[in-house]
Each structure stands twice: as structure tokens, then as C-alpha cells.
Design a protein around this motif. Structure first.
Motif, PDB file in Angstrom:
ATOM      1  N   VAL A   1     -63.788 -60.359  87.621  1.00  0.00           N
ATOM      2  CA  VAL A   1     -62.913 -61.447  88.094  1.00  0.00           C
ATOM      3  C   VAL A   1     -63.661 -62.785  88.238  1.00  0.00           C
ATOM      4  CG1 VAL A   1     -61.119 -62.206  89.652  1.00  0.00           C
ATOM      5  CG2 VAL A   1     -61.171 -59.787  88.720  1.00  0.00           C
ATOM      6  N   GLN A   2     -65.151 -62.605  88.301  1.00  0.00           N
ATOM      7  CA  GLN A   2     -65.757 -63.527  88.984  1.00  0.00           C
ATOM      8  C   GLN A   2     -65.613 -65.131  88.489  1.00  0.00           C
ATOM      9  OE1 GLN A   2     -69.867 -62.657  87.270  1.00  0.00           O
ATOM     10  NE2 GLN A   2     -68.901 -62.610  85.309  1.00  0.00           N
ATOM     11  N   PHE A   3     -64.985 -65.348  87.139  1.00  0.00           N
ATOM     12  CA  PHE A   3     -64.861 -66.711  86.687  1.00  0.00           C
ATOM     13  C   PHE A   3     -63.509 -66.722  85.677  1.00  0.00           C
ATOM     14  CE2 PHE A   3     -65.226 -70.304  83.906  1.00  0.00           C
ATOM     15  CZ  PHE A   3     -65.813 -71.322  84.543  1.00  0.00           C
ATOM     16  N   MET A   4     -62.495 -67.233  86.239  1.00  0.00           N
ATOM     17  CA  MET A   4     -61.050 -67.026  85.501  1.00  0.00           C
ATOM     18  C   MET A   4     -60.236 -68.151  85.527  1.00  0.00           C
ATOM     19  SD  MET A   4     -59.670 -63.375  86.702  1.00  0.00           S
ATOM     20  CE  MET A   4     -58.447 -63.183  85.420  1.00  0.00           C
ATOM     21  N   THR A   5     -59.929 -68.799  84.159  1.00  0.00           N
ATOM     22  CA  THR A   5     -59.438 -69.839  84.084  1.00  0.00           C
ATOM     23  C   THR A   5     -58.215 -69.788  83.634  1.00  0.00           C
ATOM     24  OG1 THR A   5     -61.500 -71.251  83.430  1.00  0.00           O
ATOM     25  CG2 THR A   5     -59.361 -72.263  83.072  1.00  0.00           C
ATOM     26  N   PHE A   6     -57.187 -70.483  84.311  1.00  0.00           N
ATOM     27  CA  PHE A   6     -55.655 -70.485  84.007  1.00  0.00           C
ATOM     28  C   PHE A   6     -55.017 -71.852  83.704  1.00  0.00           C
ATOM     29  CE2 PHE A   6     -56.436 -66.640  86.528  1.00  0.00           C
ATOM     30  CZ  PHE A   6     -55.852 -65.528  85.705  1.00  0.00           C
ATOM     31  N   ARG A   7     -54.393 -71.842  82.836  1.00  0.00           N
ATOM     32  CA  ARG A   7     -53.628 -73.255  82.318  1.00  0.00           C
ATOM     33  C   ARG A   7     -52.405 -73.094  82.618  1.00  0.00           C
ATOM     34  NH1 ARG A   7     -57.291 -74.791  76.794  1.00  0.00           N
ATOM     35  NH2 ARG A   7     -58.511 -76.044  77.819  1.00  0.00           N
ATOM     36  N   ARG A   8     -51.640 -74.219  83.153  1.00  0.00           N
ATOM     37  CA  ARG A   8     -50.468 -74.265  83.564  1.00  0.00           C
ATOM     38  C   ARG A   8     -49.507 -74.460  82.351  1.00  0.00           C
ATOM     39  NH1 ARG A   8     -47.525 -76.510  88.379  1.00  0.00           N
ATOM     40  NH2 ARG A   8     -49.228 -77.399  89.013  1.00  0.00           N
ATOM     41  N   ASP A   9     -49.628 -73.522  81.506  1.00  0.00           N
ATOM     42  CA  ASP A   9     -48.616 -73.371  80.338  1.00  0.00           C
ATOM     43  C   ASP A   9     -47.935 -71.794  80.184  1.00  0.00           C
ATOM     44  OD1 ASP A   9     -50.375 -71.457  79.124  1.00  0.00           O
ATOM     45  OD2 ASP A   9     -51.144 -73.019  77.973  1.00  0.00           O
ATOM     46  N   GLU A  10     -46.996 -71.921  79.433  1.00  0.00           N
ATOM     47  CA  GLU A  10     -46.241 -70.471  79.357  1.00  0.00           C
ATOM     48  C   GLU A  10     -47.112 -69.093  79.209  1.00  0.00           C
ATOM     49  OE1 GLU A  10     -42.582 -68.303  76.670  1.00  0.00           O
ATOM     50  OE2 GLU A  10     -43.155 -70.422  76.299  1.00  0.00           O
ATOM     51  N   ARG A  11     -48.015 -69.348  78.288  1.00  0.00           N
ATOM     52  CA  ARG A  11     -49.165 -68.204  78.306  1.00  0.00           C
ATOM     53  C   ARG A  11     -50.003 -68.046  79.415  1.00  0.00           C
ATOM     54  NH1 ARG A  11     -51.824 -69.412  72.629  1.00  0.00           N
ATOM     55  NH2 ARG A  11     -52.743 -71.217  73.862  1.00  0.00           N
ATOM     56  N   GLY A  12     -50.632 -68.934  80.030  1.00  0.00           N
ATOM     57  CA  GLY A  12     -51.123 -69.019  81.268  1.00  0.00           C
ATOM     58  C   GLY A  12     -50.607 -68.461  82.442  1.00  0.00           C
ATOM     59  N   LEU A  13     -49.324 -68.784  82.790  1.00  0.00           N
ATOM     60  CA  LEU A  13     -48.510 -68.439  83.783  1.00  0.00           C
ATOM     61  C   LEU A  13     -47.943 -66.953  83.607  1.00  0.00           C
ATOM     62  CD1 LEU A  13     -46.731 -71.996  84.409  1.00  0.00           C
ATOM     63  CD2 LEU A  13     -48.691 -71.014  85.775  1.00  0.00           C
ATOM     64  N   GLU A  14     -47.723 -66.702  82.348  1.00  0.00           N
ATOM     65  CA  GLU A  14     -47.170 -65.278  82.219  1.00  0.00           C
ATOM     66  C   GLU A  14     -48.215 -64.253  82.532  1.00  0.00           C
ATOM     67  OE1 GLU A  14     -45.746 -62.388  78.447  1.00  0.00           O
ATOM     68  OE2 GLU A  14     -46.642 -64.223  77.979  1.00  0.00           O
ATOM     69  N   ALA A  15     -49.479 -64.731  82.240  1.00  0.00           N
ATOM     70  CA  ALA A  15     -50.575 -63.732  82.639  1.00  0.00           C
ATOM     71  C   ALA A  15     -50.808 -63.677  84.132  1.00  0.00           C
ATOM     72  CB  ALA A  15     -51.964 -63.975  81.875  1.00  0.00           C
ATOM     73  N   LEU A  16     -51.038 -64.732  84.574  1.00  0.00           N
ATOM     74  CA  LEU A  16     -51.050 -65.153  86.048  1.00  0.00           C
ATOM     75  C   LEU A  16     -50.208 -64.351  86.932  1.00  0.00           C
ATOM     76  CD1 LEU A  16     -52.832 -66.095  88.432  1.00  0.00           C
ATOM     77  CD2 LEU A  16     -51.362 -68.245  88.032  1.00  0.00           C
TER      78      LEU A  16
ATOM     79  N   PHE B   1     -51.296 -60.088  76.138  1.00  0.00           N
ATOM     80  CA  PHE B   1     -51.068 -61.541  76.378  1.00  0.00           C
ATOM     81  C   PHE B   1     -51.773 -62.461  75.173  1.00  0.00           C
ATOM     82  CE2 PHE B   1     -51.374 -60.023  80.728  1.00  0.00           C
ATOM     83  CZ  PHE B   1     -49.814 -60.112  81.140  1.00  0.00           C
ATOM     84  N   GLU B   2     -50.787 -63.330  74.774  1.00  0.00           N
ATOM     85  CA  GLU B   2     -51.181 -64.551  73.814  1.00  0.00           C
ATOM     86  C   GLU B   2     -52.059 -65.428  74.631  1.00  0.00           C
ATOM     87  OE1 GLU B   2     -48.218 -66.136  71.626  1.00  0.00           O
ATOM     88  OE2 GLU B   2     -47.519 -64.180  70.566  1.00  0.00           O
ATOM     89  N   GLY B   3     -53.050 -66.152  74.000  1.00  0.00           N
ATOM     90  CA  GLY B   3     -53.920 -67.033  74.371  1.00  0.00           C
ATOM     91  C   GLY B   3     -55.058 -66.621  75.389  1.00  0.00           C
ATOM     92  N   ILE B   4     -55.569 -65.406  75.427  1.00  0.00           N
ATOM     93  CA  ILE B   4     -56.471 -64.780  76.217  1.00  0.00           C
ATOM     94  C   ILE B   4     -57.788 -65.068  75.416  1.00  0.00           C
ATOM     95  CG2 ILE B   4     -57.554 -62.936  77.287  1.00  0.00           C
ATOM     96  CD1 ILE B   4     -54.766 -64.049  78.406  1.00  0.00           C
TER      97      ILE B   4
END
Length: 340
Positions: free
Chosen positions: A150-165, A198-201
Motif C-alpha cells: 500500500v506504500q505508494f498508491m495513486t488514485f485519479r478522480r474518474d469513474e475507474r479510480g473512484l470505483e476501485a477506491l 478493475f479497469e485502469g489499474i
């Protein structure tokens, strides 16, 4: 572009969090760090320091934002609660700062050696960046505890990023304990199937992102052109797992159970210890009585045991096939073999 980071810590990790911040100041041209302080002491110290490019959030504010998190507090140990809270941090940043389109969670015990921009470039058009443990052959049995860290994880505010988060958040609320159970362990084993779920990983390939005690022995770590390199990649950050600060001003830098060569100590650990000393002085200037995070000097018995563990780690590095026995033992016992 201003890079958005977030991290969490309590009073026992203040000095390490300061080293993280100091390294970002050196290597990341434009960033903002949201420091989630999980007790009053840590927040008081950070705010007295008036650190540039840092804002603080108290645990009470996070819990007010995420009522589900607060509802499971009594069911988790402190470390389990910190793990449970990790997905809530990016959610809080997105929920309170609508202008933020991307946020990266960082463990507080990292130090950057160079600009993390190559890691973000590698993310490309994907929505989530995760870092594999990349266990060295002699430590391959640790993979039972999680493919990714988990040390370094980037999430984008888009449908794919928010779904995973959001999925990760909900799973951690349901179950997040320090034990192996039904394919789960803490917050990190939930990531095991993300590339398929998930998509976009994007799984980080850059060897300089995520160097740690559990993978360093398989790489050629060396100085070149004024920087530290991991094989052919410039070192971006190192994860200082299990490093201990002692009351008499010394450090137990060698993590129990891992082999660290003398050259890797010089290149990787000596700079971190120097930064820890600077962070201790930094805190002492604003709060001289702050001693949280220092442990008593280990007894001779403990030092002897740690010495044996170091010798065993060196021996197993030379003979990784012997780890098959330990892997079977850990699997049958159902106990985690590493806390990362």
C-alpha cells in the motif's frame, strides 16, 4: 502540475513523517501534502513547525467525514484501525477539495531519493497506480501476505479510480485485521486481484519505486551520475520498514529478518539516519520535550536474538531454497510473515 500527496501517522511516527516531507521538498518541484494526524500530539508538533506545502487533518475531522470508519473503531486494534482508515484518506481529499483530480497515498516511513515524476508518467492514461512487493527469491514466501504494498498508491478522480477506491474502502470497513483469513490480510491483500477486477489499474514497473528490505537483495544498487540506481533505474523512494529509534540517540536500522549489505547501508540507510537526526533537531527547536517514537535500548538478550536473525537472513539470502520450509510453516499456521 502540483502533485497531491497524503499520509497518516501518530506521535510515534512524527520524525519519520518529517523525513518524508523533507525529501519531498528536495525532490518534488511542486507538491502539497495532507498530513492526517491520528493524535493531538502529532498535530500539535506539525502545526508548530509550520511546514511549507503541508496541511493537517485531525483524526476527529476524518471520523466526522467518514462515519463508517468511526463505527468500526472499537473493533480494531490501533494498527488495524490505521489500515482500515487508509482508503478514507484519498476519499477525504477528494470530498473536501473539489479542485483535486489526483491524489497519491504515501506511507510515512518512505524517503524520496529523486523526483517521483517518472512514476506518474508511467501511469499514463490509467486511473490507479499500485506498487508490487517484488520479493527477493529468498523472501518469496512473503507473497502470501500480498502481491502489492500500500506504500505508494495513486488514485485519479474518474469513474475507474473512484470505483476501485470506494470498493477498497468498503472492504476495509467490513474486514481489516492483522491476520490471514480467507485470502485477506489487513488492507493490502485486497489489492491482489485489482488488475483483473478493475479497469485502469497500472502495476508499477519502475524498479526505483518501491525499493525495500524485502526486495533489495535481488538488485544491483549503485551510485551513478550523482544518484543511486536500482539496476538501470534511478532510485525514487525507499521504504524503511521496521527501523527503530532508540532513547540514547542511536538507531536499530537493520530490519529484523532481512539482509542488508554494507554497501546498501551506506547508500540507503546512512542518508536516512542523517535525515532522522535532522528531523529530531527540527522538532526539538519547537518542542524540546517531545520524545514520542523513541524505544528503550534493547537488552543484551534482544540484541543477541537480532544478531542471530541477521545472520539467518544472510544465510537464507545465500540459500533461498531453505525458505520453502518456512513458507509451509507460515501457511499452515495462518500467521502473517511480515508486516509491511
Amino acid at each position: 502540475m502540483t502533485r497531491e500527496f497524503c499520509t497518516l501517522f501518530d506521535r510515534n511516527y512524527v520524525f519519520k513523517a518529517l523525513v518524508l516531507h523533507r525529501s519531498l521538498l528536495r525532490h518534488c518541484p511542486s507538491f502539497h501534502l495532507t498530513a492526517f494526524c491520528f493524535d493531538e500530539e502529532s498535530r500539535r508538533v506539525i502545526e508548530r513547525l509550520a511546514l511549507p506545502q503541508v496541511s493537517t487533518v485531525g483524526l476527529d475531522e476524518l471520523e466526522a467525514f467518514d462515519a463508517e470508519l468511526l463505527s468500526v473503531k472499537g473493533d480494531r486494534s490501533p494498527v488495524e484501525y490505521y489500515w482500515t482508515a487508509t482508503p478514507s484518506l484519498p476519499q477525504y481529499v477528494f470530498g473536501t477539495r473539489p479542485e483535486v483530480s489526483e491524489v497519491t497515498y504515501l506511507d510515512a516511513d518512505l524517503m524520496f531519493f529523486s523526483d517521483p515524476e517518472p512514476l506518474f508518467r508511467e501511469l499514463g492514461d490509467d486511473s490507479v497506480l499500485i506498487t508490487p512487493h517484488r520479493f527477493s527469491p529468498e523472501l518469496a514466501h512473503h507473497a502470501i501476505n500480498g502481491i502489492y504494498n500500500v506504500q505508494f498508491m495513486t488514485f485519479r478522480r474518474d469513474e475507474r479510480g473512484l470505483e476501485a477506491l470506494n470498493w477498497w474502502h468498503d472492504r476495509c470497513i467490513e474486514w481489516c485485521y492483522y491476520r490471514l483469513e480467507d485470502g485477506k490480510l489487513g488492507d493490502q491483500k485486497y489489492l491482489d486481484d485489482w488488475p483483473e477486477r478493475f479497469e485502469g489499474i497500472h502495476v508499477l514497473r519502475h524498479k526505483g519505486g518501491g525499493l525495500a528490505p524485502w526486495n533489495i537483495t535481488q538488485y544491483d544498487v549503485h551510485e551513478e551520475h550523482g544518484g543511486v540506481h536500482v539496476d538501470g533505474d534511478l532510485l525514487v523512494f525507499f521504504h524503511y520498514h521496521r527501523l527503530r529509534l532508540l532513547e540514547q540517540g542511536s538507531f536499530m536500522w537493520r530490519p529484523a529478518g532481512y539482509y542488508i549489505s554494507a554497501e546498501n547501508r551506506r547508500l540507503i540507510y546512512d542518508p536516512y539516519i542523517a535525515e532522522l537526526r535532522a528531523a529530531i533537531a527540527q522538532v526539538g527547536a519547537v518542542e524540546p520535550g517531545f520524545t514520542a517514537g523513541f524505544e528503550p535500548e534493547p537488552s543484551l538478550r534482544e540484541r543477541f536474538q537480532l544478531g542471530l536473525q541477521s545472520l539467518a537472513a544472510w544465510f537464507l539470502w545465500k540459500t533461498p531454497w531453505l525458505m520453502r520450509y518456512r513458507h509451509r510453516r507460515d501457511r499452515l499456521a495462518g500467521e502473517p510473515s511480515v508486516s509491511s
